[in-house]
Design a protein around this motif. Structure first.
Motif, short mmCIF file in Angstrom:
data_model
loop_
_atom_site.label_atom_id
_atom_site.label_comp_id
_atom_site.label_asym_id
_atom_site.label_seq_id
_atom_site.Cartn_x
_atom_site.Cartn_y
_atom_site.Cartn_z
N ASP A 294 -5.07 -3.41 -3.74
CA ASP A 294 -5.08 -4.66 -4.48
C ASP A 294 -4.08 -5.65 -3.89
O ASP A 294 -4.33 -6.85 -3.82
N PHE A 295 -2.93 -5.14 -3.48
CA PHE A 295 -1.89 -5.97 -2.88
C PHE A 295 -2.40 -6.60 -1.59
O PHE A 295 -2.23 -7.79 -1.36
N PHE B 193 -4.99 -9.26 -2.39
CA PHE B 193 -4.31 -10.46 -2.90
C PHE B 193 -3.74 -11.28 -1.75
O PHE B 193 -3.88 -12.50 -1.70
N VAL C 43 -6.53 -13.08 0.16
CA VAL C 43 -7.04 -14.23 -0.59
C VAL C 43 -6.06 -15.40 -0.50
O VAL C 43 -6.45 -16.55 -0.27
N LEU C 44 -4.77 -15.12 -0.64
CA LEU C 44 -3.76 -16.17 -0.58
C LEU C 44 -3.74 -16.83 0.79
O LEU C 44 -3.73 -18.07 0.90
N GLN D 223 1.87 -18.60 -7.14
CA GLN D 223 1.18 -17.59 -6.34
C GLN D 223 2.18 -16.75 -5.54
O GLN D 223 2.04 -15.53 -5.44
N THR E 70 3.84 -14.36 -7.88
CA THR E 70 2.92 -13.26 -8.19
C THR E 70 2.85 -12.29 -7.02
O THR E 70 2.89 -11.07 -7.21
N PHE E 71 2.77 -12.83 -5.82
CA PHE E 71 2.75 -12.02 -4.61
C PHE E 71 3.98 -11.14 -4.55
O PHE E 71 3.90 -9.93 -4.30
N VAL F 290 3.81 -8.32 -7.19
CA VAL F 290 2.87 -7.26 -6.79
C VAL F 290 3.51 -6.38 -5.71
O VAL F 290 3.43 -5.15 -5.76
N GLU F 291 4.17 -7.01 -4.75
CA GLU F 291 4.83 -6.27 -3.68
C GLU F 291 5.90 -5.34 -4.24
O GLU F 291 5.99 -4.17 -3.86
#
Length: 134
Positions: free
Chosen positions: A28-29, A32, A35-36, A57, A60-61, A64-65
């Motif tokens: 998922d990471f 993501f 997409v970014l 964003q 959020t990145f 997630v990391e």
């Protein structure tokens, strides 16, 4: 002394589930991140992204990391704890649930299915439900 709670001491299914979750989170990471990067590459130069959206964003990145790294470290900690607990079984007698296999534990090995007790006679016993330690 008989220990009947081996499954709670050595939760192989929990560790396997955690590894699967970590793999999924890493996927998922990566998705993501792709997409970014694609979004930034393909943005209209005359109408760039709103700076607050970009910061959101990136935050959020970063979250997630950090979650992926935390999950990996927790997995390592769980493995270390399991091996430490399993090492306390060395020198004790392990018996299978049906009593067909019994012997003195000389070493323990972590495998995908859980923890294996290596017995003095060369045989191995997967620690799980019904296994008794004395």
């Amino acid at each position: 002394m008989t220990v009947s709670n081996i499954p709670s001491i050595f939760p192989a299914s929990s560790r396997a589930a955690a590894n699967a979750d970590a793999s999924k989170a890493a996927g998922d990471f990566n998705a993501f991140l792709q997409v970014l990067v694609t979004q930034i590459k393909n943005q209209d130069p005359t109408k760039p992204l709103d700076p607050t959206q970009t910061v959101t964003q990136l935050a959020t990145f970063s979250s997630v990391e950090q979650a992926v790294k935390t999950n990996a470290l927790l997995g390592q900690l769980a493995d270390s704890s399991t091996l430490s607990q399993a090492s306390s079984l060395i020198g004790r007698i392990a018996s299978s649930a049906d009593g067909s296999l019994s012997g003195v534990v000389t070493s323990v090995t972590m495998v995908d299915g859980g923890v294996v007790a290596n017995l003095k006679d060369g045989r191995s016993l997967l620690l799980g439900p019904g296994v008794s330690i004395s």
